[in-house]
Design a protein around this motif. Structure first.
Motif, PDB file in Angstrom:
ATOM      1  N   PRO A 221       0.830  -1.010  -0.090  1.00  0.00           N
ATOM      2  CA  PRO A 221       0.091  -0.018   0.101  1.00  0.00           C
ATOM      3  C   PRO A 221       0.599   1.297  -0.065  1.00  0.00           C
ATOM      4  O   PRO A 221       1.843   1.188   0.910  1.00  0.00           O
ATOM      5  CB  PRO A 221      -0.798  -0.315   1.448  1.00  0.00           C
ATOM      6  N   GLY A 222       0.498   2.363  -0.764  1.00  0.00           N
ATOM      7  CA  GLY A 222       1.310   3.416  -1.100  1.00  0.00           C
ATOM      8  C   GLY A 222       2.326   3.244  -1.862  1.00  0.00           C
ATOM      9  O   GLY A 222       3.048   4.224  -2.032  1.00  0.00           O
ATOM     10  N   MET A 223       2.553   2.078  -2.559  1.00  0.00           N
ATOM     11  CA  MET A 223       3.657   2.112  -3.694  1.00  0.00           C
ATOM     12  C   MET A 223       3.295   2.065  -4.903  1.00  0.00           C
ATOM     13  O   MET A 223       3.898   1.363  -5.803  1.00  0.00           O
ATOM     14  CB  MET A 223       4.408   0.640  -3.036  1.00  0.00           C
ATOM     15  N   GLY A 224       1.921   2.287  -5.037  1.00  0.00           N
ATOM     16  CA  GLY A 224       1.209   2.193  -6.411  1.00  0.00           C
ATOM     17  C   GLY A 224       0.161   3.074  -6.743  1.00  0.00           C
ATOM     18  O   GLY A 224       0.136   3.998  -5.858  1.00  0.00           O
ATOM     19  N   VAL A 248       2.835  -8.765  -0.116  1.00  0.00           N
ATOM     20  CA  VAL A 248       3.252  -8.449  -1.279  1.00  0.00           C
ATOM     21  C   VAL A 248       3.700  -9.492  -2.217  1.00  0.00           C
ATOM     22  O   VAL A 248       4.261 -10.686  -1.496  1.00  0.00           O
ATOM     23  CB  VAL A 248       4.211  -7.179  -1.193  1.00  0.00           C
ATOM     24  N   PHE A 249       3.875  -9.098  -3.416  1.00  0.00           N
ATOM     25  CA  PHE A 249       4.621 -10.468  -4.302  1.00  0.00           C
ATOM     26  C   PHE A 249       5.814  -9.928  -5.034  1.00  0.00           C
ATOM     27  O   PHE A 249       6.640 -10.566  -5.721  1.00  0.00           O
ATOM     28  CB  PHE A 249       3.536 -10.774  -5.415  1.00  0.00           C
ATOM     29  N   ASP A 250       6.044  -8.315  -5.184  1.00  0.00           N
ATOM     30  CA  ASP A 250       7.037  -7.817  -5.913  1.00  0.00           C
ATOM     31  C   ASP A 250       7.867  -7.292  -4.559  1.00  0.00           C
ATOM     32  O   ASP A 250       7.733  -6.365  -4.049  1.00  0.00           O
ATOM     33  CB  ASP A 250       6.739  -6.688  -6.701  1.00  0.00           C
ATOM     34  N   PRO A 253      11.627  -3.689  -4.116  1.00  0.00           N
ATOM     35  CA  PRO A 253      11.935  -2.524  -3.330  1.00  0.00           C
ATOM     36  C   PRO A 253      12.809  -2.709  -1.916  1.00  0.00           C
ATOM     37  O   PRO A 253      13.102  -1.767  -1.427  1.00  0.00           O
ATOM     38  CB  PRO A 253      10.273  -1.852  -3.077  1.00  0.00           C
ATOM     39  N   GLY A 254      12.539  -4.117  -1.572  1.00  0.00           N
ATOM     40  CA  GLY A 254      13.197  -4.353  -0.330  1.00  0.00           C
ATOM     41  C   GLY A 254      12.527  -4.632   0.683  1.00  0.00           C
ATOM     42  O   GLY A 254      11.301  -3.755   0.922  1.00  0.00           O
ATOM     43  N   ARG A 261       6.881   1.860   4.128  1.00  0.00           N
ATOM     44  CA  ARG A 261       5.919   2.460   3.456  1.00  0.00           C
ATOM     45  C   ARG A 261       4.648   1.977   3.646  1.00  0.00           C
ATOM     46  O   ARG A 261       3.657   2.803   3.510  1.00  0.00           O
ATOM     47  CB  ARG A 261       6.431   2.636   1.791  1.00  0.00           C
ATOM     48  N   SER A 262       4.471   0.709   3.614  1.00  0.00           N
ATOM     49  CA  SER A 262       3.148   0.046   3.732  1.00  0.00           C
ATOM     50  C   SER A 262       2.422   0.449   5.089  1.00  0.00           C
ATOM     51  O   SER A 262       1.091   0.896   4.780  1.00  0.00           O
ATOM     52  CB  SER A 262       3.033  -1.334   3.635  1.00  0.00           C
TER      53      SER A 262
END
Length: 275
Positions: A221-224, A248-250, A253-254, A261-262
């Motif tokens: 969340p917050g990354m797209g 998450v699946f990607d 970003p680390g 960020r989420s």
């Protein structure tokens, strides 16, 4: 009150103690576990290892939410298989997973596992649904007695051709008729439905057992591009008061950056939704 958690497979290769330390420091309330991060199969995770993992999580000040990715990296299990023995083995493994979730201090299982439920050649949707209902009717009394909710996850047509909508999942849950078989909701999966995610939440979330938060770009969340403000507002308004877990699946970003960020995005939107 909604509590925030995160799924541990994001921290690929990390020791559980290090995951818990970082997750707690970032402000999460709980951790959700993919079984394959602890052992090749849940049957290989000893009672002592379960006690140690639970102690590690609780000593960090976290709660164990439960288990997800239940059948990932396993063989021989298939929810909708026409073969009765395969269905029996699958059901028995679900009970074993519920026992492990209890031992770890958790309260739920999330059943997605798209490739262990796809329609097999010659099996219709109705036949597959009948097979799944048979499995759940047999195992839910035992899972319920363990104090575990089994949360059934509808997934997008790009992932599976069986149970693609909240309505389909709820229809199957209704056929089973056990209070511990519940709906699981997921932002990425529900983004494939005709109704918006907030609309689906308003329709289904009051009786949902669990919720996963991620962007459709497979990051946190917050990354797209997904606006989580209306989603959290709808969750709060629906009366949903259980876990929201970041899944998450990607991982590119680390792990720490994704987790940081989420929770910042979810916490800000949750605070705004609760006024």
């Amino acid at each position: 009150m909604i509590k925030l958690g995160i799924c541990n497979e994001l921290f690929e290769g990390w020791k559980l103690a290090d995951v818990c330390r970082v997750v707690k420091a970032l402000g999460y309330d709980g951790i959700e576990i993919a079984p394959f991060t602890l052992a090749p199969t849940i049957l290989e995770l000893s009672k002592e290892q379960r006690r140690e993992a639970r102690a590690t999580i609780e000593d960090a000040g976290l709660e164990t939410i439960g288990l997800h990715w239940l059948l990932a990296k396993t063989e021989g299990f298939y929810l909708t298989a026409p073969d009765p023995e395969t269905r029996r083995l699958t059901g028995d493994y679900l009970i074993a997973l519920a026992e492990a979730a209890r031992d770890l201090g958790g309260s739920l299982l999330v059943l997605g596992s798209p490739k262990q439920r796809d329609l097999l050649p010659g099996v219709s949707y109705d036949q597959a649904a009948g097979h799944a209902v048979e499995v759940f009717r047999r195992v839910m009394p035992a899972i319920g007695d363990l104090g575990i909710d089994l949360c059934l996850e509808p997934l997008a047509p790009s992932e599976t051709n069986f149970l693609n909508t909240c309505a389909q999942a709820e229809a199957l849950i209704g056929r089973v008729g056990h209070p511990n078989l519940k709906l699981h909701m997921d932002v990425k999966a529900q983004s494939s439905e005709a109704e918006s995610v907030p609309e689906l939440i308003r329709r289904h979330a009051a009786t949902a057992g669990h919720f996963h938060a991620q962007d459709v770009n497979l990051q946190g969340p917050g990354m797209g591009d997904v606006d989580f403000g209306p989603i959290l507002k709808a969750l709060v308004a629906s009366g949903y008061d259980r876990w929201v877990s970041v899944e998450v699946f990607d991982f590119s970003p680390g792990a720490e950056e994704t987790a940081r960020r989420s929770i910042a995005r979810l916490r800000e939107d949750l605070d705004a939704a609760t006024g």
